[in-house]
Each structure stands twice: as structure tokens, then as C-alpha cells.
Design a protein around this motif. Structure first.
Motif, PDB file in Angstrom:
ATOM      1  N   GLY A   1       2.977  42.180   5.720  1.00 25.72           N
ATOM      2  CA  GLY A   1       4.327  42.650   5.979  1.00 25.72           C
ATOM      3  C   GLY A   1       4.816  42.161   7.320  1.00 25.72           C
ATOM      4  O   GLY A   1       4.061  41.580   8.112  1.00 25.72           O
ATOM      5  N   ALA A   2       6.101  42.403   7.581  1.00 24.67           N
ATOM      6  CA  ALA A   2       6.697  41.961   8.834  1.00 24.67           C
ATOM      7  C   ALA A   2       6.042  42.623  10.038  1.00 24.67           C
ATOM      8  O   ALA A   2       5.842  41.991  11.085  1.00 24.67           O
ATOM      9  N   GLY A   3       5.693  43.894   9.909  1.00 25.91           N
ATOM     10  CA  GLY A   3       5.070  44.608  11.020  1.00 25.91           C
ATOM     11  C   GLY A   3       3.748  43.999  11.431  1.00 25.91           C
ATOM     12  O   GLY A   3       3.448  43.875  12.625  1.00 25.91           O
ATOM     13  N   MET A   4       2.950  43.607  10.451  1.00 26.74           N
ATOM     14  CA  MET A   4       1.665  42.973  10.739  1.00 26.74           C
ATOM     15  C   MET A   4       1.879  41.661  11.493  1.00 26.74           C
ATOM     16  O   MET A   4       1.157  41.359  12.455  1.00 26.74           O
ATOM     17  N   CYS A   5       2.879  40.887  11.080  1.00 27.29           N
ATOM     18  CA  CYS A   5       3.152  39.607  11.724  1.00 27.29           C
ATOM     19  C   CYS A   5       3.603  39.799  13.169  1.00 27.29           C
ATOM     20  O   CYS A   5       3.180  39.061  14.070  1.00 27.29           O
ATOM     21  N   LYS A   6       4.454  40.781  13.397  1.00 30.60           N
ATOM     22  CA  LYS A   6       4.917  41.058  14.754  1.00 30.60           C
ATOM     23  C   LYS A   6       3.751  41.499  15.644  1.00 30.60           C
ATOM     24  O   LYS A   6       3.683  41.126  16.822  1.00 30.60           O
ATOM     25  N   PHE A   7       2.836  42.281  15.061  1.00 34.25           N
ATOM     26  CA  PHE A   7       1.649  42.711  15.816  1.00 34.25           C
ATOM     27  C   PHE A   7       0.799  41.511  16.202  1.00 34.25           C
ATOM     28  O   PHE A   7       0.333  41.406  17.350  1.00 34.25           O
TER      29      PHE A   7
ATOM     30  N   ALA B   1      12.678  40.710   3.669  1.00 30.27           N
ATOM     31  CA  ALA B   1      13.757  40.673   2.680  1.00 30.27           C
ATOM     32  C   ALA B   1      13.489  41.583   1.489  1.00 30.27           C
ATOM     33  O   ALA B   1      14.407  42.194   0.944  1.00 30.27           O
ATOM     34  N   ASP B   2      12.237  41.681   1.075  1.00 29.15           N
ATOM     35  CA  ASP B   2      11.869  42.526  -0.066  1.00 29.15           C
ATOM     36  C   ASP B   2      10.561  43.232   0.277  1.00 29.15           C
ATOM     37  O   ASP B   2       9.479  42.739  -0.061  1.00 29.15           O
ATOM     38  N   PRO B   3      10.622  44.376   0.955  1.00 30.72           N
ATOM     39  CA  PRO B   3       9.411  45.085   1.393  1.00 30.72           C
ATOM     40  C   PRO B   3       8.446  45.422   0.260  1.00 30.72           C
ATOM     41  O   PRO B   3       7.227  45.386   0.455  1.00 30.72           O
TER      42      PRO B   3
ATOM     43  N   ALA C   1       6.588  42.350  -0.657  1.00 33.84           N
ATOM     44  CA  ALA C   1       5.619  42.061   0.397  1.00 33.84           C
ATOM     45  C   ALA C   1       4.429  43.011   0.310  1.00 33.84           C
ATOM     46  O   ALA C   1       3.273  42.604   0.457  1.00 33.84           O
ATOM     47  N   LYS C   2       4.722  44.274   0.065  1.00 32.79           N
ATOM     48  CA  LYS C   2       3.667  45.286  -0.047  1.00 32.79           C
ATOM     49  C   LYS C   2       2.716  44.980  -1.195  1.00 32.79           C
ATOM     50  O   LYS C   2       1.516  45.276  -1.126  1.00 32.79           O
ATOM     51  N   ALA C   3       3.247  44.387  -2.259  1.00 33.14           N
ATOM     52  CA  ALA C   3       2.422  44.034  -3.420  1.00 33.14           C
ATOM     53  C   ALA C   3       1.606  42.762  -3.195  1.00 33.14           C
ATOM     54  O   ALA C   3       0.787  42.389  -4.038  1.00 33.14           O
TER      55      ALA C   3
END
Length: 292
Positions: A217-223, A243-245, A248-250
Motif C-alpha cells: 500500500g501507499a503507507g508502506m511505500c512512504k515508510f 488510486a484503488d486501496p 492494493a490491499k488484495a
């Protein structure tokens, strides 16, 4: 089987990383490896990754080997001095585990036992040299080993996307001189940086596996951008994940991103190393989409 022999035969070597359990029960690790890692060559077993205490890498390697998998014994210098590291290398050889990956290791303050005393008697370069010395029948004190010496496929790590490419090339050269047989890279999200690096790294004549992480997910990438040295996820990839959480989660978006990276970089490397970080179930789909 040493994976250095596969590289020498021109094989495209695919490996994946698994983390031992925080406990001594290993049934789920074996089951997941046998289920999801059928399409890979060997399994890297982490060594108290991120300084979090877990079951030992060597014990897990032995269990995976007994269950028909080819393990790569990761070794960090954080927790053991040169006596223990040499002893573990000989123990690995006694178990028929001859693929190793030599790492310096994250500092203990990063993990779940921040008060633990770090050792760092050796670093990744001197650990490679140590393994080479054992292969020559000598320990680090110059004493002769008894019987036939061990033989390893000695792996090391390099970070092509680091801010200082020249520094990484210098480190790579030192590791080659210390005996490295092959390299696995830190996670790559910028193929153009990897390709430019490989054009310079080919001077060393060593096989290099492209390292990839399936982003969750985006949060992991930012971390990772903020906390993991040598890793940078471009803004457009973060936007793609945002764009599509649900997608991404799947794992769908992350697999698509990494499959594209592998396709772009495949002509420039000799293998791929997949760090699934608990998403081993997505590896078969990733390999299929990447055309491996």
C-alpha cells in the motif's frame, strides 16, 4: 546444490525470502514454502530480521532442506562474534547447507530488544573473507581445519538505487575481493537506476539478482522512503497504489507494479530475489505476470 553453479550454467535464478517464526513451530513455514515457492530456485531464510528475535536461520534452513527445499543461510554480524560465526558456517556445511548470504545486520536498537548489546565483531566484507578462509582450510586465527574444507556459494548485498552509486560500486568491489560469488540487491522500484548501475557493475563479472518487494500500500511505500536506506518508491507508484486501496490491499496492484519492474530489468540481471514480507501467496501470480 550451490546456486553459483546454476549461475555458471546460465540459469536465471529466482529466490524468495522467508522469515522464521517467533517460536519453534515451523509447520506453517514449511507448508507455505511448499505451496507458494514451487517456482523458485532457493529460499533465503532471514537472520533475526530487523533485529527482531525469532527462530534461528540455521535451524530453519535445516528444516526446509529436510522438506525438499534449497535454503540460503542468511548470516548477520550483529549477534555473534567471529568464533560463533565461524562455528555456524561449519555447522551449515555439516548440514549440507552450502548457500549463504553475508550481511552486517541492522542495529539492535531497531528491533524488539533495543537494550541488547550489538556485537559487530565482523562486517559483511570480513564475513565473506571468513567464509573464503574456511574454504581454504584455515580459520581466522590461521589454524588448520580437520578434513576436507567446506565450499559455499557466498552471497552479498548491494543497493543500486542508493544516492551514492560510486560508494555502492566500491563496496561491491570490496565484497568481490573478499570472495563474493553472487549479489542480491536491495529492493528496486526505479528500473532506470538499476539498469545504469548494472552497466557499471558488469565490470566485476559476478551474477546479480534483482531485489523486489511487493508493496502492500501507499503507507508502506512512504515508510520505506523515509526509513529504509537505498530504497525509493516513485510518487507515481504511490499514486497507483492509492488510486484503488482495495485493489492494493488484495495485492493486485503491488504484483502488477513488481511484474513490470522485473520485465524491464530482466535483460540486465541474472536472477530475481523476491522479498514478499508475508505475501508469499502472491509469488506464483507475480512469476506468471513477469513471464518467469
Amino acid at each position: 546444490m550451490r546456486i553459483s553453479e546454476l549461475f555458471a550454467d546460465g540459469k536465471f535464478v529466482v529466490t524468495a525470502e522467508v522469515g522464521p517464526a517467533k517460536g519453534f513451530h515451523t509447520e506453517h513455514i514449511v507448508e507455505e514454502a511448499q505451496t507458494y515457492l514451487k517456482g523458485i530456485t532457493a529460499v533465503n531464510v532471514t537472520d533475526n530480521q530487523s533485529s527482531v528475535m525469532r527462530l534461528g536461520s540455521l535451524a530453519t534452513c535445516k528444516i526446509l532442506k529436510d522438506n525438499g527445499l534449497l535454503p540460503i543461510f542468511q548470516m548477520t554480524c550483529r549477534d555473534r562474534n567471529r568464533l560463533a560465526l565461524q562455528s555456524d558456517l561449519l555447522s551449515a556445511a555439516a548440514f549440507g547447507i552450502d548457500n549463504i548470504l553475508c550481511l552486517t545486520g541492522d542495529h539492535t536498537k531497531m528491533g524488539d530488544h533495543p537494550g541488547a548489546k550489538p556485537v559487530f565483531d565482523l562486517d559483511s566484507v570480513s564475513l565473506l573473507y571468513t567464509a573464503s578462509q574456511l574454504e581454504n582450510g584455515k580459520d581466522l586465527a590461521g589454524n588448520d581445519l580437520v578434513g576436507e574444507p567446506p565450499k559455499f556459494a557466498k552471497g552479498a548485498v548491494v543497493s543500486p538505487a542508493s544516492d551514492s552509486v560510486d560508494a555502492q560500486l566500491a563496496k561491491m568491489e570490496r565484497k568481490v575481493m573478499a570472495g563474493a560469488d553472487y549479489f542480491q540487491t536491495q529492493a528496486i522500484f526505479e528500473p532506470e537506476k538499476f539498469i545504469k548501475f548494472m552497466e557499471k557493475a558488469k565490470q566485476f563479472g559476478k551474477p546479480v539478482q534483482l531485489g523486489v518487494i511487493i508493496p502492500k500500500g501507499a503507507g508502506m511505500c512512504k515508510f520505506m522512503n523515509k526509513n529504509v536506506a537505498g530504497v525509493h518508491v516513485p510518487d507515481e507508484m504511490i499514486a497507483q497504489l492509492s488510486a484503488d486501496p482495495e485493489k492494493a490491499k488484495a495485492g493486485i496492484t503491488g504484483v502488477e507494479i513488481v511484474a513490470k519492474i522485473i520485465k524491464e530489468c530482466k535483460p540486465y540481471c541474472q536472477g530475481v530475489h523476491i522479498m514478499a514480507l508475508g505475501w508469499e501467496k502472491h509469488i506464483p501470480t507475480l512469476l506468471e505476470q513477469a513471464g518467469i
